[in-house]
Design a protein around this motif. Structure first.
Motif, PDB file in Angstrom:
ATOM      1  N   LEU A  40      -2.847  -3.363  -1.167  1.00 52.79           N
ATOM      2  CA  LEU A  40      -2.110  -2.890  -2.513  1.00 52.79           C
ATOM      3  C   LEU A  40      -2.458  -1.408  -2.467  1.00 52.79           C
ATOM      4  O   LEU A  40      -1.273  -0.858  -3.017  1.00 52.79           O
ATOM      5  N   GLU A  41      -3.631  -0.936  -2.209  1.00 53.94           N
ATOM      6  CA  GLU A  41      -3.607   0.402  -2.416  1.00 53.94           C
ATOM      7  C   GLU A  41      -2.968   1.209  -1.278  1.00 53.94           C
ATOM      8  O   GLU A  41      -2.531   2.622  -1.433  1.00 53.94           O
ATOM      9  N   MET A  42      -2.625   0.797  -0.203  1.00 57.39           N
ATOM     10  CA  MET A  42      -1.824   1.353   0.709  1.00 57.39           C
ATOM     11  C   MET A  42      -0.405   1.511   0.302  1.00 57.39           C
ATOM     12  O   MET A  42       0.314   2.203   0.645  1.00 57.39           O
ATOM     13  N   LEU A  43      -0.093   0.588  -0.581  1.00 56.17           N
ATOM     14  CA  LEU A  43       1.478   0.702  -1.164  1.00 56.17           C
ATOM     15  C   LEU A  43       1.505   1.328  -2.558  1.00 56.17           C
ATOM     16  O   LEU A  43       2.520   1.763  -3.056  1.00 56.17           O
ATOM     17  N   ASP A  44       0.462   2.052  -2.960  1.00 56.14           N
ATOM     18  CA  ASP A  44       0.386   2.591  -4.264  1.00 56.14           C
ATOM     19  C   ASP A  44       1.284   3.745  -4.270  1.00 56.14           C
ATOM     20  O   ASP A  44       1.335   4.739  -3.311  1.00 56.14           O
ATOM     21  N   LEU A  49       6.000  -1.860   6.256  1.00 57.99           N
ATOM     22  CA  LEU A  49       6.726  -1.306   5.266  1.00 57.99           C
ATOM     23  C   LEU A  49       6.717  -0.060   4.678  1.00 57.99           C
ATOM     24  O   LEU A  49       7.413   0.687   4.138  1.00 57.99           O
ATOM     25  N   VAL A  50       5.372   0.457   4.994  1.00 55.21           N
ATOM     26  CA  VAL A  50       5.135   1.614   4.289  1.00 55.21           C
ATOM     27  C   VAL A  50       5.997   2.729   4.796  1.00 55.21           C
ATOM     28  O   VAL A  50       6.455   3.591   3.787  1.00 55.21           O
ATOM     29  N   PRO A  51       5.980   3.088   6.009  1.00 56.41           N
ATOM     30  CA  PRO A  51       7.014   4.199   6.302  1.00 56.41           C
ATOM     31  C   PRO A  51       8.524   3.982   5.921  1.00 56.41           C
ATOM     32  O   PRO A  51       8.978   4.984   5.848  1.00 56.41           O
ATOM     33  N   VAL A  52       9.026   2.767   5.843  1.00 58.75           N
ATOM     34  CA  VAL A  52      10.333   2.366   5.526  1.00 58.75           C
ATOM     35  C   VAL A  52      10.463   2.962   4.043  1.00 58.75           C
ATOM     36  O   VAL A  52      11.467   3.335   3.867  1.00 58.75           O
ATOM     37  N   LEU A  53       9.537   2.521   3.119  1.00 58.89           N
ATOM     38  CA  LEU A  53       9.723   2.804   1.687  1.00 58.89           C
ATOM     39  C   LEU A  53       9.539   4.337   1.443  1.00 58.89           C
ATOM     40  O   LEU A  53      10.233   4.992   0.583  1.00 58.89           O
ATOM     41  N   GLU A  54       8.674   4.681   2.442  1.00 57.01           N
ATOM     42  CA  GLU A  54       8.648   6.569   2.268  1.00 57.01           C
ATOM     43  C   GLU A  54      10.080   7.042   2.506  1.00 57.01           C
ATOM     44  O   GLU A  54      10.320   7.935   1.918  1.00 57.01           O
ATOM     45  N   LYS A  55      10.758   6.695   3.446  1.00 60.59           N
ATOM     46  CA  LYS A  55      12.086   7.213   3.690  1.00 60.59           C
ATOM     47  C   LYS A  55      13.041   6.658   2.742  1.00 60.59           C
ATOM     48  O   LYS A  55      13.912   7.433   2.273  1.00 60.59           O
ATOM     49  N   TRP A  56      12.972   5.368   2.290  1.00 59.17           N
ATOM     50  CA  TRP A  56      13.857   5.043   1.027  1.00 59.17           C
ATOM     51  C   TRP A  56      13.532   6.120  -0.230  1.00 59.17           C
ATOM     52  O   TRP A  56      14.685   6.496  -0.661  1.00 59.17           O
ATOM     53  N   GLY A  57      12.466   6.430  -0.770  1.00 58.07           N
ATOM     54  CA  GLY A  57      12.389   7.333  -1.524  1.00 58.07           C
ATOM     55  C   GLY A  57      12.615   7.373  -3.025  1.00 58.07           C
ATOM     56  O   GLY A  57      13.387   8.006  -3.724  1.00 58.07           O
ATOM     57  N   GLY A  58      12.794   6.118  -3.386  1.00 57.88           N
ATOM     58  CA  GLY A  58      12.897   5.514  -4.743  1.00 57.88           C
ATOM     59  C   GLY A  58      14.407   5.766  -5.209  1.00 57.88           C
ATOM     60  O   GLY A  58      14.563   5.987  -6.396  1.00 57.88           O
ATOM     61  N   ARG A  59      15.353   5.429  -4.335  1.00 54.93           N
ATOM     62  CA  ARG A  59      16.632   5.491  -4.970  1.00 54.93           C
ATOM     63  C   ARG A  59      17.120   4.240  -5.672  1.00 54.93           C
ATOM     64  O   ARG A  59      18.045   4.534  -6.614  1.00 54.93           O
ATOM     65  N   LEU A  60      16.674   2.952  -5.472  1.00 54.27           N
ATOM     66  CA  LEU A  60      16.216   1.915  -6.329  1.00 54.27           C
ATOM     67  C   LEU A  60      15.128   1.778  -6.502  1.00 54.27           C
ATOM     68  O   LEU A  60      14.207   1.649  -5.925  1.00 54.27           O
ATOM     69  N   PRO A  61      14.601   0.999  -7.885  1.00 51.36           N
ATOM     70  CA  PRO A  61      13.270   0.494  -7.999  1.00 51.36           C
ATOM     71  C   PRO A  61      13.066  -0.393  -6.970  1.00 51.36           C
ATOM     72  O   PRO A  61      13.825  -1.306  -6.615  1.00 51.36           O
ATOM     73  N   VAL A  62      11.723  -0.640  -6.298  1.00 47.96           N
ATOM     74  CA  VAL A  62      11.507  -1.302  -5.477  1.00 47.96           C
ATOM     75  C   VAL A  62      10.350  -2.544  -6.048  1.00 47.96           C
ATOM     76  O   VAL A  62       9.476  -2.110  -6.580  1.00 47.96           O
ATOM     77  N   ILE A  63      10.686  -3.585  -5.792  1.00 50.81           N
ATOM     78  CA  ILE A  63      10.066  -4.907  -6.245  1.00 50.81           C
ATOM     79  C   ILE A  63       9.046  -5.522  -5.127  1.00 50.81           C
ATOM     80  O   ILE A  63       9.866  -5.872  -3.996  1.00 50.81           O
ATOM     81  N   TYR A  64       7.946  -5.810  -5.425  1.00 45.32           N
ATOM     82  CA  TYR A  64       7.063  -6.454  -4.541  1.00 45.32           C
ATOM     83  C   TYR A  64       6.857  -7.768  -5.052  1.00 45.32           C
ATOM     84  O   TYR A  64       6.132  -8.025  -6.087  1.00 45.32           O
ATOM     85  N   ASN A  65       7.631  -8.728  -4.658  1.00 47.32           N
ATOM     86  CA  ASN A  65       7.635 -10.065  -5.099  1.00 47.32           C
ATOM     87  C   ASN A  65       6.894 -11.063  -4.218  1.00 47.32           C
ATOM     88  O   ASN A  65       7.140 -11.364  -3.184  1.00 47.32           O
TER      89      ASN A  65
END
Length: 257
Positions: A102-106, A76-92
């Protein structure tokens, strides 16, 4: 689109839920066992996942809600990096997370929505085959709160950043729930707590007769009253009518195929 999360997550527009197949826990009562235990799913590419995020955004989702993503975190890390905060991302998640993950997702996760399922090792072992659940989860909660120190809401009251701890109350286990509330009130007094009444017995629970039923009004009120008496004001509570199979999503690959 998911409309049954906490009000500051779903609100009227809904939360953009993305369910991941498989699980790092084996809860005997799992509502989502079709995908968590039986591994129902469809393989997709990172680009397809980004397209799913965009489609949810176009439908008006308040956020991208990653449900049970733990074992996909590295991918997920590279996907979220490309997403770039367009909507808040929730880790459920279940709360059964390593600090290293979790540190990797910081910096990539805006809202943490972890469970705190158990505080007693015997219960964790019995119901989820994870005797060390609390040992792992308490470290995970600390890292999540470290990353998201403040709860931030927009003008509509929709959460943009922060953390909500969830606890699903199990039948015949109210004393365990009270122990968890004590822990949260002492260690996370300013963090929102969601006390969930939605437990529905699923699967074959013949070996666990004590949880082979819904919780009672008396059980739920006992736990909620204790939380209120502890002075907890950042509290989400549910109607007992939420304990209904109709609220379990139909895992029919809508939005994927």
């Amino acid at each position: 689109m998911h409309f049954w999360e906490e009000p500051c997550i779903s609100a009227n527009q809904g939360s953009g839920a993305v369910f991941f197949s498989g699980c790092n826990l084996k809860c005997v009562y799992c509502q989502n066992r079709e995908i968590s235990s039986e591994n129902k799913g469809r393989e997709i590419t990172p680009k397809k996942l980004l397209d799913i995020f965009k489609a949810l955004e176009q439908q008006g989702a308040n956020n991208i809600n990653l449900v049970n993503p733990t074992h996909y975190a590295r991918a997920l890390v590279p996907v979220l990096e490309k997403w770039g905060g367009r909507l808040p991302v929730i880790y459920n998640s279940s709360g059964y997370e390593s600090v290293e993950t979790l540190e990797m997702l910081d910096g990539l996760i805006d809202i943490y929505l972890p469970d705190l399922k158990y505080i007693r090792s015997d219960k964790a072992k019995k119901y989820s085959s994870a005797e060390n659940y609390f040992e792992i989860a308490q470290k995970a909660l600390s890292e999540m709160r470290k990353q998201q120190k403040k709860d931030v809401f927009d003008k509509k009251g929709i959460m943009q950043k922060g953390m909500i701890i969830r606890h699903l109350i199990l039948p015949s286990n109210t004393n365990s729930s009270i122990d968890i509330i004590k822990f949260i009130s002492e260690n996370y007094p300013d963090t929102y707590l969601s006390l969930m009444a939605q437990y529905v017995p699923c699967g074959d629970l013949s070996a666990f007769p004590e949880i082979n039923r819904k919780i009672t009004k008396r059980e739920y009120e006992k736990v909620v009253d204790f939380a209120l008496n502890q002075g907890m004001s950042r509290l989400f509570i549910q109607e007992l009518s939420s304990a209904d199979e109709k609220f379990i999503p139909a895992f029919d690959f809508s939005g994927v195929l």
